[in-house]
Design a protein around this motif. Structure first.
Motif, mmCIF file in Angstrom:
data_model
loop_
_atom_site.group_PDB
_atom_site.id
_atom_site.type_symbol
_atom_site.label_atom_id
_atom_site.label_comp_id
_atom_site.label_asym_id
_atom_site.label_seq_id
_atom_site.Cartn_x
_atom_site.Cartn_y
_atom_site.Cartn_z
ATOM 1 N N LEU A 171 -16.004 -59.288 -55.282
ATOM 2 C CA LEU A 171 -16.995 -58.169 -55.168
ATOM 3 C C LEU A 171 -18.358 -59.055 -55.523
ATOM 4 C CD1 LEU A 171 -15.605 -55.598 -57.634
ATOM 5 C CD2 LEU A 171 -16.020 -55.454 -55.185
ATOM 6 N N LEU A 172 -18.455 -60.183 -56.120
ATOM 7 C CA LEU A 172 -19.578 -61.042 -56.149
ATOM 8 C C LEU A 172 -19.965 -61.681 -54.651
ATOM 9 C CD1 LEU A 172 -19.286 -62.606 -59.467
ATOM 10 C CD2 LEU A 172 -21.018 -60.947 -58.855
ATOM 11 N N SER A 173 -18.738 -62.095 -54.063
ATOM 12 C CA SER A 173 -18.923 -62.726 -52.795
ATOM 13 C C SER A 173 -19.667 -61.694 -51.790
ATOM 14 C CB SER A 173 -17.876 -63.423 -52.315
ATOM 15 O OG SER A 173 -16.891 -62.396 -51.725
ATOM 16 N N ILE A 174 -19.276 -60.637 -51.807
ATOM 17 C CA ILE A 174 -19.748 -59.333 -50.994
ATOM 18 C C ILE A 174 -21.159 -58.952 -51.147
ATOM 19 C CG2 ILE A 174 -19.541 -56.963 -50.329
ATOM 20 C CD1 ILE A 174 -16.531 -57.152 -50.768
ATOM 21 N N ASN A 203 -27.447 -67.270 -59.159
ATOM 22 C CA ASN A 203 -28.799 -66.498 -58.596
ATOM 23 C C ASN A 203 -29.076 -65.322 -59.218
ATOM 24 O OD1 ASN A 203 -27.410 -64.780 -56.951
ATOM 25 N ND2 ASN A 203 -26.780 -66.384 -55.670
ATOM 26 N N TRP A 204 -30.255 -64.689 -58.482
ATOM 27 C CA TRP A 204 -30.668 -63.396 -59.313
ATOM 28 C C TRP A 204 -29.842 -62.387 -58.720
ATOM 29 C CZ3 TRP A 204 -32.013 -59.302 -56.479
ATOM 30 C CH2 TRP A 204 -32.193 -59.498 -55.077
ATOM 31 N N LYS A 205 -29.336 -62.157 -57.606
ATOM 32 C CA LYS A 205 -28.368 -61.217 -57.208
ATOM 33 C C LYS A 205 -26.898 -61.440 -58.219
ATOM 34 C CE LYS A 205 -29.703 -61.007 -52.247
ATOM 35 N NZ LYS A 205 -29.291 -60.864 -51.087
ATOM 36 N N GLU A 206 -26.492 -62.465 -58.302
ATOM 37 C CA GLU A 206 -25.238 -62.530 -58.989
ATOM 38 C C GLU A 206 -25.619 -61.764 -60.643
ATOM 39 O OE1 GLU A 206 -21.830 -65.697 -60.584
ATOM 40 O OE2 GLU A 206 -23.122 -66.036 -58.807
ATOM 41 N N ALA A 240 -27.919 -59.694 -61.302
ATOM 42 C CA ALA A 240 -28.181 -58.174 -61.284
ATOM 43 C C ALA A 240 -26.648 -57.625 -60.907
ATOM 44 C CB ALA A 240 -28.978 -58.034 -59.977
ATOM 45 N N TRP A 241 -25.842 -57.995 -60.324
ATOM 46 C CA TRP A 241 -24.611 -57.556 -60.035
ATOM 47 C C TRP A 241 -23.830 -57.437 -61.398
ATOM 48 C CZ3 TRP A 241 -21.450 -54.337 -57.394
ATOM 49 C CH2 TRP A 241 -20.262 -54.580 -57.352
ATOM 50 N N ARG A 242 -23.785 -58.439 -62.073
ATOM 51 C CA ARG A 242 -23.079 -58.663 -63.431
ATOM 52 C C ARG A 242 -23.831 -57.429 -64.403
ATOM 53 N NH1 ARG A 242 -20.003 -63.095 -64.244
ATOM 54 N NH2 ARG A 242 -19.922 -64.499 -62.636
ATOM 55 N N TYR A 243 -24.929 -57.533 -64.567
ATOM 56 C CA TYR A 243 -25.476 -56.449 -65.465
ATOM 57 C C TYR A 243 -25.401 -54.852 -64.784
ATOM 58 C CZ TYR A 243 -28.213 -59.635 -68.507
ATOM 59 O OH TYR A 243 -28.423 -60.397 -69.145
ATOM 60 N N LEU A 244 -25.295 -54.835 -63.517
ATOM 61 C CA LEU A 244 -24.996 -53.430 -63.100
ATOM 62 C C LEU A 244 -23.506 -52.794 -63.429
ATOM 63 C CD1 LEU A 244 -25.691 -51.090 -61.152
ATOM 64 C CD2 LEU A 244 -25.029 -52.218 -59.226
#
Length: 223
Positions: free
Chosen positions: A218-221, A2-5, A7-11
């Protein structure tokens, strides 16, 4: 994914770029040389009005052009997107380098022992940046991508091409330094120490501390 995951990866990748730039700058501030990948950039910055960040960006642009040349006979859309994605990240990395150079302007080691300590800290910080950069698997920096495409084109192992690439950069830095100043600057014992140590630190962090399991937590959080 999903987009949140995403976004987290790019961050995480961006954080990796920052730590990577901070490590490079700390090694430079140790006054014992710089990393092989930054050696040409550093010599250029010492002998021109351009900053280390600007020189790094220019070298990265040359490496991007080199990648297009390496894949000229079998270029795919995916390769093109992967290479073009390096441009904004190269700009960001260059900006981080100049920011950290400004923040550490007054950081001058008092003696050789302090220089060594600063060098070691820089190696650790740089290694953290490398792990944060490779874990998300969203992009590659220009140097690593150039080595990847070169190894594919010439059917050679990535590690062997990487060693030859680093040695070539150091030799180029030495030659440029001799041309500009008639003595070697920017390449010293710290360059060798950084080249030898960083890979081992990256391996330790990647396998023992900053593991895939930790990333998933971290991704689950984040989710």
């Amino acid at each position: 994914m999903n987009w949140k995951e995403n976004a987290w990866r790019y961050l995480m990748f961006v954080f990796g770029l920052y730590f990577l730039s901070a490590g490079v700058v700390l090694i430079v501030r140790s006054a014992l040389g710089t990393t092989p990948i930054s050696s040409v950039n550093y010599v250029m910055s010492l002998n021109s009005p351009l900053s280390l960040g600007v020189c790094t960006f220019l070298i990265n642009m040359l490496l991007i052009v080199g990648q297009f040349w390496l894949i000229r006979e079998r270029r795919s859309r995916q390769d093109t997107v992967e290479i073009l994605l390096q441009i904004p990240f190269s700009f960001l990395f260059a900006a981080f380098i100049d920011l950290n150079m400004a923040l550490t302007r007054g950081l001058v080691p008092a003696n050789y022992a302090m220089s060594l300590l600063l060098l070691l800290v820089g190696c650790v910080v740089q290694a953290v940046g490398v792990v944060l950069e490779i874990k998300p698997r969203v992009a590659m920096m220009s140097a690593e991508a150039f080595v990847k495409y070169a190894s594919q084109r010439y059917n050679m192992e990535f590690g062997k091409v990487k060693v030859r690439f680093d040695v070539t950069l150091v030799l180029m830095a030495v030659i440029l330094s001799l041309i500009f100043t008639r003595y070697v600057e920017g390449v010293r014992e710290g360059s060798v120490i950084a080249a030898c140590m960083t890979g081992y630190i990256v391996s330790f962090l990647n396998n023992k501390i900053m593991t895939r399991r930790m990333l998933n937590r971290l991704l689950s959080i984040w989710r």
